[in-house]
Design an enzyme around this catalytic site. Structure first.
Site, mmCIF file in Angstrom:
data_model
loop_
_atom_site.group_PDB
_atom_site.id
_atom_site.type_symbol
_atom_site.label_atom_id
_atom_site.label_comp_id
_atom_site.label_asym_id
_atom_site.label_seq_id
_atom_site.Cartn_x
_atom_site.Cartn_y
_atom_site.Cartn_z
ATOM 1 N N SER A 125 0.834 -1.203 0.000
ATOM 2 C CA SER A 125 0.000 0.000 0.000
ATOM 3 C C SER A 125 0.863 1.246 0.000
ATOM 4 O O SER A 125 1.983 1.250 0.543
ATOM 5 C CB SER A 125 -0.900 -0.005 1.244
ATOM 6 O OG SER A 125 -1.533 1.250 1.415
ATOM 7 N N TYR A 166 -2.469 -0.460 10.077
ATOM 8 C CA TYR A 166 -2.676 -1.001 8.734
ATOM 9 C C TYR A 166 -1.401 -0.868 7.911
ATOM 10 O O TYR A 166 -0.921 -1.825 7.289
ATOM 11 C CB TYR A 166 -3.833 -0.281 8.044
ATOM 12 C CG TYR A 166 -3.932 -0.582 6.572
ATOM 13 C CD1 TYR A 166 -4.367 -1.822 6.123
ATOM 14 C CD2 TYR A 166 -3.577 0.377 5.617
ATOM 15 C CE1 TYR A 166 -4.443 -2.108 4.763
ATOM 16 C CE2 TYR A 166 -3.655 0.099 4.264
ATOM 17 C CZ TYR A 166 -4.085 -1.138 3.839
ATOM 18 O OH TYR A 166 -4.155 -1.416 2.499
#
Length: 336
Positions: free
Chosen positions: A127, A152
């Site tokens: 990501s 995350y």
């Protein structure tokens, strides 16, 4: 060839599976179908995939070591694309254990399956969130990613480090894919485009964080899929020129390991994105201007030089075109 794709009930995994099936591949699809967002949307994605005779669905929790090992043992995929993960920056602030169970333990089971069953190439979702506190734009894979601002993001950085260790120890070619704000038809209801469209059509206000002073490298989902498909046959090889002396390049290695940004490399201001939605809908949004949320960053921008060098291609779909396609899908799917 049989390609294992995890997260096939999810947004990107669904689109990738459809593309691979259209290209003539056999797809083994893994998803637990959790209730992080609308299960009906996930089931409808799977219904489309299950209409293909070369698609086989497995409802397996990636954290289930025995089930994942049995899948690899029986079906022996040649390539693996791991897109399953607990997504969402803000959700990680309140449900941290879910992220470790799915994104770390689940990924370990993928790595072990690849290790013991001769997988030729593992690609996995990372990501743009891994860039964290980095303020050097555009974000480059050659930049260090040592300061994540959410759990995350930390789990995604952990995936990259875990992949490198398995590439080094066992010679497994691994490719990390740093996605930048993916959007498009069949998208996630927790993402801004989906939430804004739904609220505007319902005549409800939208929450605009950091008082609108944000920009994102919005990347259309078909471009993301194209990048994955082009990288599938490009299994990385050890780089003989890499040395471990500082400053060591973090995206290269003496192991068969690579990391790529997959982004549109054209950041757009949040307020311009909202204006495009308004034009496509023919409605103006009522806006609640709010402060920055914890775990968020002001800007993202992708340097895609690595992707261009390897496959000679980079994402390019114009945001106005992509948003119009999303809204056409949204109106058709929800009868809005």
């Amino acid at each position: 060839m049989a390609i294992l794709v995890t997260g096939t009930a999810g947004f990107i995994g669904f689109h990738l599976a459809e593309r691979l099936l259209a290209d003539g591949h056999e797809v083994l699809g893994v998803d637990i179908v959790n209730d992080y967002y609308d299960v009906n949307l996930k089931e409808d994605r799977l219904k489309r995939l299950n209409a293909h005779e070369r698609f086989t669905e497995f409802r397996i929790d990636m954290g289930d070591q025995a089930a994942m090992n049995a899948l690899f043992e029986e079906h022996k995929p040649t390539e693996v694309v791991n897109l399953a993960a607990q997504a969402g920056v803000r959700h990680s602030l309140t449900q941290p254990h879910t992220y470790v169970n799915s994104n770390v333990t689940g990924f370990l089971n993928i790595l072990e399956g690849c290790r013991h069953h001769g997988v030729k190439h593992l690609l996995y979702a990372s990501s743009s969130s891994v860039y964290g506190l980095n303020r050097t734009m555009p974000f480059s894979e050659h930049h260090p990613v040592d300061h994540p601002v959410s759990l995350y993001a930390a789990t995604k950085k952990a995936n990259e480090m875990m992949a490198h260790s398995y590439s080094h120890l066992f010679g497994i070619p691994t490719t990390g894919l740093r996605f930048f704000t993916v959007y498009g038809p069949w998208g996630r209801p927790d993402m801004a485009l989906f939430k804004f469209t739904k609220a505007i059509l319902a005549g409800k206000p939208i929450d605009v964080y950091n008082h609108g002073d944000m920009e994102r490298d919005f990347t259309y989902v078909d471009d993301v899929v194209e990048g994955i498909v082009r990288l599938l046959p490009e299994a990385p090889k050890p780089n003989p020129e890499w040395v471990g002396t500082a400053p060591a390049d973090p995206c290269l290695s003496s192991a068969p390991f690579a990391v790529y940004n997959i982004g549109n490399h054209t950041p757009v201001q949040l307020m311009e994105m909202i204006a495009i939605i308004e034009r496509c809908l023919g409605q103006e949004a009522e806006k609640n201007f709010m402060p920055m949320q914890p775990g968020d960053v002001r800007s993202t921008s992708a340097d895609v030089g690595g992707l261009l060098e390897t496959v000679g291609w980079a994402p390019s779909t114009d945001l106005e075109v992509g948003i119009a396609r999303f809204i056409d899908w949204y109106r058709a799917y929800y009868g809005a």
